[in-house]
Design an enzyme around this catalytic site. Structure first.
Site, PDB file in Angstrom:
ATOM      1  N   HIS A 171      10.537  84.002  12.131  1.00 49.63           N
ATOM      2  CA  HIS A 171      10.191  82.824  12.966  1.00 49.63           C
ATOM      3  C   HIS A 171      10.536  81.518  12.251  1.00 49.63           C
ATOM      4  CE1 HIS A 171       7.622  85.689  15.258  1.00 49.63           C
ATOM      5  NE2 HIS A 171       7.342  86.139  14.050  1.00 49.63           N
ATOM      6  N   SER A 292      30.141  60.402   6.565  1.00 48.37           N
ATOM      7  CA  SER A 292      29.854  59.658   7.788  1.00 48.37           C
ATOM      8  C   SER A 292      30.511  58.302   7.669  1.00 48.37           C
ATOM      9  CB  SER A 292      28.345  59.493   7.948  1.00 48.37           C
ATOM     10  OG  SER A 292      28.058  58.370   8.761  1.00 48.37           O
ATOM     11  N   LYS A 298      25.695  60.600   3.624  1.00 47.33           N
ATOM     12  CA  LYS A 298      25.841  61.865   4.351  1.00 47.33           C
ATOM     13  C   LYS A 298      26.908  62.793   3.766  1.00 47.33           C
ATOM     14  CE  LYS A 298      24.209  62.769   8.063  1.00 47.33           C
ATOM     15  NZ  LYS A 298      24.292  62.106   9.347  1.00 47.33           N
ATOM     16  N   GLU A 305      29.237  73.862  11.343  1.00 47.24           N
ATOM     17  CA  GLU A 305      28.890  73.534  12.735  1.00 47.24           C
ATOM     18  C   GLU A 305      29.976  74.009  13.698  1.00 47.24           C
ATOM     19  OE1 GLU A 305      27.030  69.359  12.956  1.00 47.24           O
ATOM     20  OE2 GLU A 305      27.939  69.474  10.983  1.00 47.24           O
TER      21      GLU A 305
END
Ligand code: ARG
Length: 473
Positions: A171, A292, A298, A305
């Site tokens: 979970h 970024s 970043k 992704e």
């Protein structure tokens, strides 16, 4: 222009396509041509098409249907065409619809009459079914090797981090400590099943449709065993109707792709989570991150992704082709021309995803201190405490579970880990507890104790990693 000429140049200029132009007076409308043509994508199968034609011509010659001279002319002509295509010098023509007619017309262009004899006892229906099987089979072989490479990368990292504790989750809540190596090997098992699916698909795919002709077979006494063997198939297909209308092999390939892409997307998702600042379980180098344009701090895991996202394409390809095939009456229908783009696209997406995941697995630097610290938080060794109560005090597991729950509540109230409770605090809940309990409350002790077959004990993980490394190298 006569209807008996069918050189490439004539086919392009003649309004009526001379491959079947005998009964066609006018040419197709531009829109008809556009919707009908597959050359824009099926040119990808040119090697397979030439392979199939070479096998067919050799068989026709052996049976005396083609003269030896014709066979030699066809062989040389096809070799020249292959060289042209390879060199980027082949002029693919939309008017010639697909790769089969483009190559055949060019052959006639080069060698004349002999080129026109190649299509004896053959139809584009068995031709395309053969070419596409060959293409999918080649794709399977390439992808299988790539999946094996990723497994090897994972097994190497598993061997390296066989004893490095990390929190195991259910979970996405801290559950029990595991090792990072164990986590890597979970993916090795998944990818091994992906290879198994590819192998199954390849085995069922490996029958040759060539010689089924349009749908009914042919009156020429073809030697289908000969062409099947020449193309590396196990045997010819047994039913001509099924052979030209079957695309199960592509669907099985796409199913295997979808399941594997799902596996890769789960690992990609974990990489994304592990890279996030609050977790910081791993670090990816500049090679697999992007910055970024506005936030200088970043380091975005874009490759992970995109692997996660490419699953969408692969699933789409599977559902798309299932939908094309459902409800098609036997045998061939032009609908089936829509089989190739999804398969090509899914194969590309899968291959790139495998390359990216393999690259990230080798690139990532696990932060073992951080993972170990996390593994000892969240009362991850609560089960070890309960197991101790069962083993040493002979408590029923349910009773031990309750006692442990009270100790967890106590530790939580004090803001300490389980092993930071004093013996007196523990004995207040269960007088039978002795100092020996502290031996099982550390993360190291917890993972070391999970020696059941398939469990996370470092010794198990090292042995499993060694087994995979041996199998994969
Ligand atoms: N381009 C076609 C395909 O990809 C080849 C088969 C055409 N057959 C036919 N009967 N029109 O499916």
């Amino acid at each position: 222009m006569t209807a008996t000429s069918n050189s490439q140049a004539d086919l392009r200029n003649d309004p009526a396509n001379t491959q079947w132009g005998g009964r066609f007076a006018g040419g197709p409308s531009i829109i008809m041509m556009e919707i009908n043509a597959s050359i824009g994508f099926d040119r990808k199968m040119w090697r397979q098409d030439i392979r199939g034609s070479l096998a067919h011509a050799a068989m026709l010659a052996k049976l005396g249907i083609l003269t030896p001279q014709d066979e030699i002319a066809i062989k040389n002509g096809l070799a020249d065409i292959a060289a042209e295509i390879d060199a980027g010098k082949f002029d693919f023509a939309t008017e010639l619809e697909d790769i089969h007619m483009n190559i055949e017309a060019r052959l006639t262009d080069r060698i004349g009459e002999a080129g026109k004899r190649l299509h004896t006892g053959r139809s584009r229906n068995d031709q395309v079914a053969t070419d596409f099987r060959l293409w999918v089979r080649d794709a399977i072989d390439g992808l299988d090797a790539q999946v094996a490479d990723v497994m090897l990368a994972l097994a190497q990292r598993a061997a390296e981090f066989a004893a490095a504790p990390m929190p195991g989750f259910t979970h996405l809540q801290t559950a029990q400590p595991v090792t990072f190596g164990h986590h890597m090997l979970a993916y090795v098992e998944m990818l091994a099943r992906d290879r198994g699916r590819l192998a199954d698909c390849r085995r069922r795919l490996n029958e040759c449709p060539l010689g089924s002709a349009a749908l009914a077979g042919t009156s020429f006494p073809l030697d289908r065993d000969m062409t099947a063997a020449a193309l590396g198939f196990d045997r010819p297909t047994a039913n001509s109707l099924d052979a030209v209308s079957d695309r199960d092999f592509a669907l099985e390939f796409l199913s295997a792709a979808a399941i594997s892409a799902m596996h890769l997307s789960r690992l990609a998702e974990e990489i994304v989570i592990w890279c996030s600042a609050p977790y910081s379980f791993i670090r990816l180098s500049d090679a697999f991150t992007t910055g970024s344009s506005i936030m200088p701090q970043k380091r975005n895991p874009d490759a992970a992704e995109l692997v996660r996202a490419k699953t969408g394409r692969v699933n789409g390809a599977l559902i798309g082709l299932l939908t094309v095939m459902k409800g098609l009456p036997l045998a061939y229908a032009k609908d089936m021309q829509e089989d190739k783009e999804p398969a090509f696209d899914a194969a590309d997406a899968w291959a790139l995803s495998l390359a990216a995941i393999g690259g990230m697995v080798m690139d990532m630097t696990p932060n073992t201190a951080r993972m170990a610290e996390f593994a000892s938080s969240g009362f991850a060794t609560a089960t070890d405490l309960a197991d101790w109560l069962v083993r040493v005090l002979k408590q029923p597991f349910r009773t031990a579970h309750h006692v442990t729950g009270r100790l967890v509540a106590k530790a939580e109230a004090r803001g300490v880990r389980l092993d930071e409770l004093t013996l007196a605090e523990m004995q207040a809940e269960e007088p039978g507890i002795t100092a020996a309990i502290f031996d099982v409350l550390t993360v190291e002790a917890s993972v070391a104790s999970r020696r059941s077959y398939g469990g996370t004990a470092p010794a198990n993980v090292a042995a499993q990693a060694a087994r995979w490394l041996a199998a994969l190298t």
